[in-house]
Scaffold this active site. Structure first.
Site, PDB file in Angstrom:
ATOM      1  N   ASP A  13       0.809  -1.228   0.000  1.00 54.14           N
ATOM      2  CA  ASP A  13       0.000   0.000   0.000  1.00 54.14           C
ATOM      3  C   ASP A  13       0.836   1.269   0.000  1.00 54.14           C
ATOM      4  O   ASP A  13       0.414   2.314   0.506  1.00 54.14           O
ATOM      5  CB  ASP A  13      -0.965   0.010   1.214  1.00 54.14           C
ATOM      6  CG  ASP A  13      -1.873  -1.204   1.217  1.00 54.14           C
ATOM      7  OD1 ASP A  13      -2.188  -1.696   0.127  1.00 54.14           O
ATOM      8  OD2 ASP A  13      -2.241  -1.648   2.312  1.00 54.14           O
ATOM      9  N   LYS A  16       1.814   2.123  -5.120  1.00 55.74           N
ATOM     10  CA  LYS A  16       2.348   1.578  -6.382  1.00 55.74           C
ATOM     11  C   LYS A  16       1.413   1.857  -7.564  1.00 55.74           C
ATOM     12  O   LYS A  16       1.858   2.229  -8.643  1.00 55.74           O
ATOM     13  CB  LYS A  16       2.564   0.056  -6.246  1.00 55.74           C
ATOM     14  CG  LYS A  16       3.549  -0.322  -5.142  1.00 55.74           C
ATOM     15  CD  LYS A  16       3.627  -1.821  -4.947  1.00 55.74           C
ATOM     16  CE  LYS A  16       2.392  -2.446  -4.348  1.00 55.74           C
ATOM     17  NZ  LYS A  16       2.110  -2.089  -2.945  1.00 55.74           N
ATOM     18  N   GLY A  40      -4.534  -4.306  -3.756  1.00 55.23           N
ATOM     19  CA  GLY A  40      -5.517  -3.267  -4.062  1.00 55.23           C
ATOM     20  C   GLY A  40      -4.721  -2.033  -4.461  1.00 55.23           C
ATOM     21  O   GLY A  40      -4.070  -1.432  -3.615  1.00 55.23           O
ATOM     22  N   HIS A  41      -4.709  -1.717  -5.738  1.00 50.15           N
ATOM     23  CA  HIS A  41      -3.898  -0.601  -6.246  1.00 50.15           C
ATOM     24  C   HIS A  41      -4.831   0.520  -6.688  1.00 50.15           C
ATOM     25  O   HIS A  41      -5.646   0.342  -7.595  1.00 50.15           O
ATOM     26  CB  HIS A  41      -3.009  -1.081  -7.408  1.00 50.15           C
ATOM     27  CG  HIS A  41      -1.979  -2.092  -6.967  1.00 50.15           C
ATOM     28  ND1 HIS A  41      -1.049  -2.623  -7.819  1.00 50.15           N
ATOM     29  CD2 HIS A  41      -1.726  -2.631  -5.749  1.00 50.15           C
ATOM     30  CE1 HIS A  41      -0.271  -3.463  -7.140  1.00 50.15           C
ATOM     31  NE2 HIS A  41      -0.671  -3.495  -5.891  1.00 50.15           N
ATOM     32  N   GLN A 223       1.992  -6.087  -3.141  1.00 54.40           N
ATOM     33  CA  GLN A 223       2.450  -6.195  -1.747  1.00 54.40           C
ATOM     34  C   GLN A 223       3.742  -5.383  -1.584  1.00 54.40           C
ATOM     35  O   GLN A 223       3.920  -4.406  -2.275  1.00 54.40           O
ATOM     36  CB  GLN A 223       2.645  -7.663  -1.334  1.00 54.40           C
ATOM     37  CG  GLN A 223       1.335  -8.446  -1.189  1.00 54.40           C
ATOM     38  CD  GLN A 223       0.735  -8.877  -2.518  1.00 54.40           C
ATOM     39  OE1 GLN A 223       1.382  -9.510  -3.326  1.00 54.40           O
ATOM     40  NE2 GLN A 223      -0.515  -8.548  -2.745  1.00 54.40           N
TER      41      GLN A 223
HETATM   42  P1  GDP Z   1      -0.741   0.299  -3.547  1.00 53.89           P
HETATM   43  O1  GDP Z   1      -1.336  -0.974  -3.057  1.00 53.89           O
HETATM   44  O2  GDP Z   1       0.734   0.369  -3.299  1.00 53.89           O
HETATM   45  O3  GDP Z   1      -1.086   0.599  -4.968  1.00 53.89           O
HETATM   46  O4  GDP Z   1      -1.379   1.449  -2.643  1.00 53.89           O
HETATM   47  P2  GDP Z   1      -2.934   1.586  -2.244  1.00 53.89           P
HETATM   48  O5  GDP Z   1      -3.693   2.067  -3.416  1.00 53.89           O
HETATM   49  O6  GDP Z   1      -3.429   0.356  -1.569  1.00 53.89           O
HETATM   50  O7  GDP Z   1      -2.847   2.675  -1.082  1.00 53.89           O
HETATM   51  C1  GDP Z   1      -2.321   3.932  -1.308  1.00 53.89           C
HETATM   52  C2  GDP Z   1      -3.415   4.958  -0.952  1.00 53.89           C
HETATM   53  O8  GDP Z   1      -2.823   6.235  -0.849  1.00 53.89           O
HETATM   54  C3  GDP Z   1      -4.472   5.087  -2.020  1.00 53.89           C
HETATM   55  O9  GDP Z   1      -5.681   5.397  -1.404  1.00 53.89           O
HETATM   56  C4  GDP Z   1      -3.984   6.251  -2.873  1.00 53.89           C
HETATM   57  O10 GDP Z   1      -5.031   6.928  -3.534  1.00 53.89           O
HETATM   58  C5  GDP Z   1      -3.366   7.130  -1.824  1.00 53.89           C
HETATM   59  N1  GDP Z   1      -2.231   7.944  -2.258  1.00 53.89           N
HETATM   60  C6  GDP Z   1      -1.238   7.661  -3.139  1.00 53.89           C
HETATM   61  N2  GDP Z   1      -0.312   8.640  -3.168  1.00 53.89           N
HETATM   62  C7  GDP Z   1      -0.736   9.575  -2.281  1.00 53.89           C
HETATM   63  C8  GDP Z   1      -0.197  10.816  -1.831  1.00 53.89           C
HETATM   64  O11 GDP Z   1       0.877  11.265  -2.234  1.00 53.89           O
HETATM   65  N3  GDP Z   1      -0.908  11.488  -0.878  1.00 53.89           N
HETATM   66  C9  GDP Z   1      -2.088  11.030  -0.363  1.00 53.89           C
HETATM   67  N4  GDP Z   1      -2.696  11.745   0.552  1.00 53.89           N
HETATM   68  N5  GDP Z   1      -2.622   9.858  -0.774  1.00 53.89           N
HETATM   69  C10 GDP Z   1      -1.940   9.130  -1.703  1.00 53.89           C
HETATM   70  P1  IMO Z   2      -0.896  -4.214  -2.199  1.00 53.59           P
HETATM   71  O1  IMO Z   2      -0.461  -4.787  -3.527  1.00 53.59           O
HETATM   72  C1  IMO Z   2      -0.933  -4.569   2.137  1.00 53.59           C
HETATM   73  C2  IMO Z   2      -0.971  -8.618   3.808  1.00 53.59           C
HETATM   74  C3  IMO Z   2      -2.221  -9.082   4.529  1.00 53.59           C
HETATM   75  C4  IMO Z   2      -1.616 -10.066   5.523  1.00 53.59           C
HETATM   76  C5  IMO Z   2      -0.491 -10.698   4.724  1.00 53.59           C
HETATM   77  C6  IMO Z   2      -0.868 -12.027   4.070  1.00 53.59           C
HETATM   78  O2  IMO Z   2      -2.196  -3.509  -2.256  1.00 53.59           O
HETATM   79  O3  IMO Z   2       0.201  -3.433  -1.585  1.00 53.59           O
HETATM   80  P2  IMO Z   2      -2.411 -12.748   2.038  1.00 53.59           P
HETATM   81  O4  IMO Z   2      -3.831 -12.394   1.702  1.00 53.59           O
HETATM   82  O5  IMO Z   2      -1.431 -12.396   0.998  1.00 53.59           O
HETATM   83  O6  IMO Z   2      -2.305 -14.174   2.491  1.00 53.59           O
HETATM   84  O7  IMO Z   2      -2.081 -11.873   3.357  1.00 53.59           O
HETATM   85  O8  IMO Z   2      -0.144  -9.771   3.715  1.00 53.59           O
HETATM   86  N1  IMO Z   2      -1.204  -8.133   2.425  1.00 53.59           N
HETATM   87  C7  IMO Z   2      -1.151  -6.849   2.071  1.00 53.59           C
HETATM   88  N2  IMO Z   2      -0.969  -5.737   2.812  1.00 53.59           N
HETATM   89  N3  IMO Z   2      -1.059  -4.472   0.793  1.00 53.59           N
HETATM   90  C8  IMO Z   2      -1.219  -5.572   0.026  1.00 53.59           C
HETATM   91  O9  IMO Z   2      -1.192  -5.526  -1.316  1.00 53.59           O
HETATM   92  C9  IMO Z   2      -1.309  -6.830   0.662  1.00 53.59           C
HETATM   93  N4  IMO Z   2      -1.496  -8.103   0.231  1.00 53.59           N
HETATM   94  C10 IMO Z   2      -1.408  -8.881   1.324  1.00 53.59           C
HETATM   95  O10 IMO Z   2      -2.860  -8.005   5.165  1.00 53.59           O
HETATM   96  O11 IMO Z   2      -1.040  -9.371   6.590  1.00 53.59           O
HETATM   97 MG    MG Z   3      -2.867  -1.641  -1.784  1.00 55.75          MG
END
Ligand code: GDP
Ligand code: IMO
Ligand code: MG
Length: 423
Positions: A13, A16, A40-41, A223
């Site tokens: 998270d 990416k 979840g991207h 991840q």
């Molecule tokens: P990923 O899994 O690495 O793609 O990241 P996620 O989408 O799960 O979580 C990142 C969260 O931060 C999302 O809700 C994005 O919309 C948000 N986000 C990304 N870059 C920024 C930033 O620079 N500032 C803020 N406030 N939110 C951001």
């Molecule tokens: P993105 O791509 C954050 C965490 C879960 C749990 C552990 C194992 O959005 O960054 P799993 O379902 O893979 O067996 O869970 O890894 N986890 C993540 N945490 N971002 C993710 O993906 C994750 N995918 C798995 O919360 O602790």
């Molecule tokens: Mg994510």
């Protein structure tokens, strides 16, 4: 041409999805190499916010090819829902999405097994997303899994039934109810019919041919490095290789063909699920960070644990991945703090200071040792380029670069595509 790799350096998270979307115009191909619907991207642009789980984050750029590589575990039910959810964007999936026949399929009993295993662990549970990731990779390594190419074979149902029988035996050992299974299977087989209409290919040939023709390929990690099956905080990890090497095995690209490695990190840290997190905050600062950063899981909605930046962990991730450029995300979330803490070392129970993630580190209480710096404590809404940064933020960037030894080439100051400062 070499393949660039983009991956998370913390516990996932990091942002990416946003960065892939920002970089996508410079690329011809975006390819996922591991993970599955646990990811979840999030992408934000033109007032739209969209969360992708299995589909690569290049899907909104029409001239780009998106590939789901062999290293991914794919849930056909989630894939169909994702594609349907993208209906309003007029995406031509025949042109823009290709799936490896060697990717592994998540079947309904994998999700039941995930739940059964987690339940049996009690308070030692991993905090899995319950998407079936662990059990599916287990079957892949155990050489009994179903792969995407199998769905085209006449005996697919026979292979499926054989695997399900095995799973039912394990589930009965755990006394796990099967009431849901019939409904899950109905939807699964409907989704398999839909799946057959997609481009199923030997993607390792396609990726290598793209590179040989001089086209630019970006590998999108899911991840983060601290959730890697080998180098993460085992057993509180995911089941795939989330690091640069995983892009080689997950797409069939030779190590010598890897180019830039973009390491994505938040200006602080978050973690969902269980496991060690030395800089975790349990006080008002942690609450404020969660609120300001809207730190709730993109896949499960769970509140994310929050804490200050952890340099020993980042150094470790940079080392194992060969990171060539760093991208710092969510700098704006730290606007609210008058001072900011940076963890430079851990103190072990015997009083010694270390900055390595040794095998033992997870077994002991590692107390973070902080350097405190002055925060910028102001909005970054006006910031259009690096020179507009408050001096305290520039100091923060310089301190991190100095400690980490890799240039920070991008600073993100908001979730939208446009809120991105390149250096
Ligand atoms: P990923 O899994 O690495 O793609 O990241 P996620 O989408 O799960 O979580 C990142 C969260 O931060 C999302 O809700 C994005 O919309 C948000 N986000 C990304 N870059 C920024 C930033 O620079 N500032 C803020 N406030 N939110 C951001
Ligand atoms: P993105 O791509 C954050 C965490 C879960 C749990 C552990 C194992 O959005 O960054 P799993 O379902 O893979 O067996 O869970 O890894 N986890 C993540 N945490 N971002 C993710 O993906 C994750 N995918 C798995 O919360 O602790
Ligand atoms: Mg994510």
């Amino acid at each position: 041409m070499k393949m660039d790799v983009l991956l998370g350096l913390q516990w996932g998270d990091e942002g990416k999805g946003k960065v892939v979307d920002v970089l996508a115009p410079q690329y011809d191909v975006v390819a996922r190499f591991q993970g599955g619907p646990n990811a979840g991207h999030t992408l934000e642009f033109d007032g739209i916010k969209h969360v992708l789980h299995q589909i690569p984050s290049g899907i909104f750029r029409s001239n780009l090819v998106n590939i789901i590589g062999n290293g991914v575990v794919l849930d056909p039910v989630v894939l169909r829902k994702e594609i349907q959810g993208l209906g309003k964007f007029n995406i031509d999936f025949n042109q823009n999405l290709f799936i490896s026949k060697k990717a592994t399929i998540i079947i309904p009993t994998h999700k039941l097994l995930d739940a059964a295993y987690e339940k049996s662990k009690g308070d030692k549970k991993i905090g899995s997303t319950l998407k079936g990731i662990g059990p599916t990779y287990q079957d892949k390594i155990g050489r009994v899994a179903l792969r995407v190419g199998d769905i085209l074979a006449a005996d697919f149902k026979v292979k499926y039934d054989t695997l399900v029988e095995k799973h039912k035996t394990i589930l009965s050992f755990y006394d796990f109810p099967l009431d849901e299974l019939a409904e899950l299977e109905k939807v699964f087989f409907e989704s398999i019919e839909f799946f057959k209409t997609l481009n199923l290919i030997d993607s390792e040939y396609q990726v290598n041919e793209f590179l040989s023709k001089g086209q630019k390929v970006l590998a999108e990690g899911a991840q983060g490095s601290l959730l890697d099956i080998d180098f993460g905080s085992y057993p509180f990890v995911t089941s795939s290789s989330t690091m640069t090497a995983g892009a080689c095995t997950g797409l069939g690209v030779a190590p010598a063909r890897i180019g830039e490695v973009y390491g994505i990190f938040k200006a602080y840290c978050t973690r969902v699920g269980s496991g060690p997190f030395p800089t975790e905050l349990f006080d008002q600062d942690g609450e404020d960070m969660r609120k300001e950063g809207n730190e709730f899981g993109s896949t499960t909605g769970r509140p994310r644990r929050c804490g200050w930046i952890d340099l020993p962990a980042l150094k470790y991730s940079i080392m194992i991945n060969g990171v060539t450029q760093l991208f710092m995300m969510k700098a704006d979330v730290l606007n609210i703090f008058e001072s900011i803490k940076v963890c430079t070392h851990y103190q072990l129970p015997d009083g010694s200071l270390v900055d390595r993630l040794s095998y033992e580190i997870n077994e002991q209480e590692a107390k973070p040792v902080y350097k405190t710096i002055k925060g910028w404590n102001q909005s970054l809404a006006h910031v259009a380029n690096y020179d507009d940064f408050p001096s305290e933020l520039r100091n923060y960037v310089s301190l991190l670069e100095e400690e980490l030894g890799v240039p920070i080439k991008m600073v993100s100051v908001g979730p939208d595509r446009k809120q991105t400062i390149l250096r």
